[in-house]
Motif scaffolding. Structure first.
Motif, mmCIF file in Angstrom:
data_model
loop_
_atom_site.group_PDB
_atom_site.id
_atom_site.type_symbol
_atom_site.label_atom_id
_atom_site.label_comp_id
_atom_site.label_asym_id
_atom_site.label_seq_id
_atom_site.Cartn_x
_atom_site.Cartn_y
_atom_site.Cartn_z
ATOM 1 N N UNK A 147 0.821 -1.220 0.000
ATOM 2 C CA UNK A 147 0.000 0.000 0.000
ATOM 3 C C UNK A 147 0.849 1.262 0.000
ATOM 4 N N UNK A 148 1.945 1.239 -0.759
ATOM 5 C CA UNK A 148 2.774 2.423 -0.926
ATOM 6 C C UNK A 148 2.390 3.146 -2.207
ATOM 7 N N UNK A 149 3.020 4.288 -2.461
ATOM 8 C CA UNK A 149 2.761 5.027 -3.691
ATOM 9 C C UNK A 149 3.996 4.940 -4.588
ATOM 10 N N UNK A 150 3.996 3.959 -5.469
ATOM 11 C CA UNK A 150 5.099 3.705 -6.383
ATOM 12 C C UNK A 150 6.448 3.686 -5.648
ATOM 13 N N UNK A 151 6.625 2.731 -4.752
ATOM 14 C CA UNK A 151 7.894 2.643 -4.024
ATOM 15 C C UNK A 151 9.041 2.296 -4.964
ATOM 16 N N UNK A 152 10.220 2.780 -4.642
ATOM 17 C CA UNK A 152 11.382 2.553 -5.501
ATOM 18 C C UNK A 152 12.632 2.393 -4.636
ATOM 19 N N UNK A 153 13.257 3.491 -4.229
ATOM 20 C CA UNK A 153 14.465 3.410 -3.436
ATOM 21 C C UNK A 153 14.207 2.910 -2.029
ATOM 22 N N UNK A 154 15.214 2.232 -1.465
ATOM 23 C CA UNK A 154 15.123 1.683 -0.107
ATOM 24 C C UNK A 154 16.461 1.867 0.583
ATOM 25 N N UNK A 155 16.423 2.045 1.911
ATOM 26 C CA UNK A 155 17.661 2.209 2.676
ATOM 27 C C UNK A 155 17.406 1.836 4.125
ATOM 28 N N UNK A 156 18.382 1.163 4.729
ATOM 29 C CA UNK A 156 18.309 0.800 6.149
ATOM 30 C C UNK A 156 19.430 1.501 6.892
ATOM 31 N N UNK A 157 19.061 2.248 7.940
ATOM 32 C CA UNK A 157 20.041 2.905 8.808
ATOM 33 C C UNK A 157 19.681 2.544 10.248
ATOM 34 N N UNK A 158 20.522 1.754 10.902
ATOM 35 C CA UNK A 158 20.224 1.329 12.256
ATOM 36 C C UNK A 158 18.946 0.519 12.302
ATOM 37 N N UNK A 159 17.984 0.959 13.105
ATOM 38 C CA UNK A 159 16.710 0.252 13.217
ATOM 39 C C UNK A 159 15.580 0.997 12.501
ATOM 40 N N UNK A 160 15.956 1.803 11.487
ATOM 41 C CA UNK A 160 14.956 2.537 10.711
ATOM 42 C C UNK A 160 15.106 2.192 9.233
ATOM 43 N N UNK A 161 13.985 1.876 8.600
ATOM 44 C CA UNK A 161 13.968 1.542 7.180
ATOM 45 C C UNK A 161 13.282 2.669 6.418
ATOM 46 N N UNK A 162 13.937 3.142 5.366
ATOM 47 C CA UNK A 162 13.458 4.282 4.590
ATOM 48 C C UNK A 162 13.009 3.822 3.207
ATOM 49 N N UNK A 163 11.881 4.377 2.752
ATOM 50 C CA UNK A 163 11.318 4.050 1.451
ATOM 51 C C UNK A 163 11.185 5.330 0.636
ATOM 52 N N UNK A 164 11.664 5.281 -0.612
ATOM 53 C CA UNK A 164 11.486 6.403 -1.534
ATOM 54 C C UNK A 164 10.249 6.187 -2.378
ATOM 55 N N UNK A 165 9.100 6.671 -1.880
ATOM 56 C CA UNK A 165 7.887 6.686 -2.691
ATOM 57 C C UNK A 165 7.948 7.858 -3.664
ATOM 58 N N UNK A 166 7.102 7.820 -4.686
ATOM 59 C CA UNK A 166 7.154 8.898 -5.672
ATOM 60 C C UNK A 166 6.813 10.254 -5.066
#
Length: 429
Positions: A147-166
Motif C-alpha cells: 500500500x505504498x505510492x510507487x515505491x522505488x528506493x530503499x535504505x536501512x540505517x540502524x533500526x529505521x527503514x526508509x522508502x522512496x515513494x514517488x
C-alpha cells in the motif's frame, strides 16, 4: 482519441524508417564522446519492442567466465533491489501510473507503453526474498511492505527503514530478520509525483544522510519551470535534524546512485532529453558535486545550448560537463559499485542496468554493463555483463534491466528485470 493516437504511432513509424539512414554509426560513449549536432525532430521518434518475457529455458547471455540464473521469479514489474545486512533481498515492485495525456504524442506514447507493460496498475509493494541455503535461488517470499505510492528506493540505517515513494521519503521501524514492516510510517520529505516518478535512495558513508534522485516532470521544461521546482535534482536529507535540501540540480532524471569508495564521491546515472536525435545528447555517468548544476533544461553535455528552451545564460555558464557518456537514450537506470574480485576478470568499477530506448530509430541499451575505474575515475570502455534482452530484429524485448546490487554473498550481482518479472543473479561460471 485512440484513433488519433494510433495515427500518430503510424506516422512515428514512418519517421523511424526515415531516420535510420541518419543514425550515427557509433555511439556517444566515454569521457570524450563524439556527439552529433542536434536535429530537432518535430514528430518525435517512437519505437518500442513488444514485451514478450522469457520462454522456459531462455536466459540472458552472460559474458565469458560468467553464468546467470534466476534468483527470484513471478514478480510484478520489479524495479529496484536492496540487500540487507542479514542477506535478505528486498525488491520494489512498482510501475508508472501515467497522468492524463496533454498532447497527441502523449496519447501515442502512453498507448505504446501500455502494450509493453511499462505503465498501468502498480503493485505498490516491497517483497522480501530469502535464500536460506545460499544456493543462489530464493526459497521464500514475504510481502515486506504494501500500500505504498510507487515505491522505488530503499535504505536501512540502524533500526529505521526508509522508502522512496514517488511523493516522498517515509520511515518505518525495523527489527533484524523481520519479514514484514509494521505501522504507517513517518513522512520525512515530500516530493512532487508524476513525470519521471522514480525516487532512488542511497545512504552516505557515515550513515548520517540520505540522498534521493528526483526526476523532472517533463522532457525540457515543456510546462514551464515553476512546475519543475525541486525536481531534476538530487536531494539530501540530514537524518540528525530532518533538514532536506537540493544537493545538486540540472539532472533531468537521476536514477541510480553509488559511492566510489576511495574518494567517497557520489556518482549517478542520468537520462538525458529526447527529440534531438538517436545519439544527441547521450545519457551519462557522472560524479556529483555539492551545489553543482548539470545543465537541464537549458543545455547538455556541458554548455551545448538546447535552443528549444528559453535560456538562462547564468545557469548555462555554471553547467558542469558530465564525466562519462553512456550512449543516446540507453535509459541507464541501475547503478552500483562493484569491487574487484566480485566477478572473475572484472576490476573495480560501476555496474549499470540499461533499461533500453523507446524513442530512437536504432534501439540502444537493453543490457547490463560495467565501466572500469582507476584512481576514483572511469578508466576505459564499457564491458558487457549480460546481453540478449532484445531480439536481433529489435521487435521483441525478452527483458529490460533496471536495478542492480551486489548479492548477499559478495560474489555475485543481482539485477531486476521488469519485463521478465525476474531477479537475475550473475556469478562465476
Amino acid at each position: 482519441m485512440e484513433i488519433l493516437a494510433k495515427l500518430t504511432e503510424i506516422v512515428g513509424g514512418i519517421m523511424v524508417r526515415q531516420r535510420r539512414a541518419q543514425s550515427p554509426s557509433q555511439q556517444a560513449i566515454g569521457q570524450d564522446p563524439a556527439i552529433p549536432d542536434a536535429r530537432a525532430q518535430g514528430i518525435m521518434t517512437l519505437k518500442m519492442p513488444a514485451a514478450v518475457g522469457w520462454a522456459d529455458g531462455h536466459l540472458p547471455t552472460a559474458a565469458p567466465g560468467l553464468k546467470v540464473n534466476a534468483f527470484a521469479t513471478g514478480l510484478d514489474h520489479p524495479r529496484w533491489i536492496e540487500v540487507l545486512p542479514n542477506g535478505d533481498v528486498l525488491v520494489a515492485e512498482s510501475k508508472e501510473q501515467a497522468g492524463p495525456p496533454k498532447t497527441l504524442f502523449d496519447h501515442a506514447a502512453q498507448s505504446v507503453m501500455r502494450r509493453v507493460k511499462a505503465i498501468g496498475d502498480s503493485a505498490n509493494r516491497i517483497t522480501l526474498w530469502r535464500d536460506a541455503d545460499g544456493d543462489g535461488q530464493a526459497e521464500s517470499r514475504h510481502v515486506f511492505l504494501s500500500d505504498q505510492r510507487q515505491p522505488f528506493g530503499m535504505a536501512l540505517v540502524g533500526d529505521t527503514f526508509y522508502v522512496g515513494n514517488t511523493d516522498g521519503i517515509v520511515a518505518f521501524p525495523y527489527t533484524v530478520n523481520a519479514t514484514q514492516l509494521q505501522g504507517q510510517g513517518r513522512r520525512l520529505v515530500e516530493f512532487k509525483p508524476h513525470g519521471h516518478w522514480t525516487r532512488s535512495l542511497i545512504v552516505s558513508p557515515d550513515r548520517s544522510r540520505i540522498y534521493a534522485g528526483v526526476g523532472s516532470l517533463t522532457n525540457i521544461g515543456d510546462q514551464g519551470m515553476e512546475v519543475e521546482e525541486g525536481r531534476a535534482a538530487i536531494w539530501e536529507l540530514d537524518l540528525t535534524n530532518g533538514d532536506a535540501r537540493v544537493f545538486a540540480s540540472g539532472l533531468r532524471n537521476s536514477v541510480g546512485m553509488a559511492w566510489e569508495p576511495s574518494t567517497e564521491t557520489l556518482w549517478t546515472v542520468v537520462n538525458e532529453r529526447d527529440g534531438l536525435g538517436d545519439e544527441t545528447p547521450p545519457d551519462y555517468l557522472t560524479s556529483v558535486q555539492e551545489g553543482g548544476f548539470y545543465g537541464w533544461p537549458y543545455c547538455y553535455w556541458g554548455k551545448t545550448v538546447d535552443d528549444r528552451v528559453p535560456q538562462d545564460p547564468e545557469l548555462v555558464a555554471r553547467a558542469i560537463t558530465p564525466d562519462y557518456a553512456l550512449g543516446g537514450h540507453t535509459a541507464s537506470l541501475g547503478l552500483c559499485w562493484m569491487p574487484e574480485g566480485t566477478l572473475p576478470g572484472f576490476p573495480d568499477g560501476m555496474v549499470i542496468g540499461q533499461h533500453g530506448s523507446w524513442n530512437r530509430s536504432i534501439l540502444s541499451g537493453y543490457k547490463l554493463i560495467f565501466v572500469p575505474f582507476e584512481q576514483g575515475r572511469p578508466s576505459g570502455p564499457p564491458r558487457d555483463i549480460l546481453t540478449g534482452f532484445l531480439s536481433d530484429d529489435e521487435k521483441k524485448a525478452y527483458g529490460r534491466p533496471v536495478g542492480v546490487a551486489i548479492g548477499p554473498d559478495g560474489k555475485s550481482l543481482l539485477m531486476a528485470d521488469d519485463v521478465g518479472d525476474v531477479i537475475w543473479r550473475v556469478s562465476a561460471a
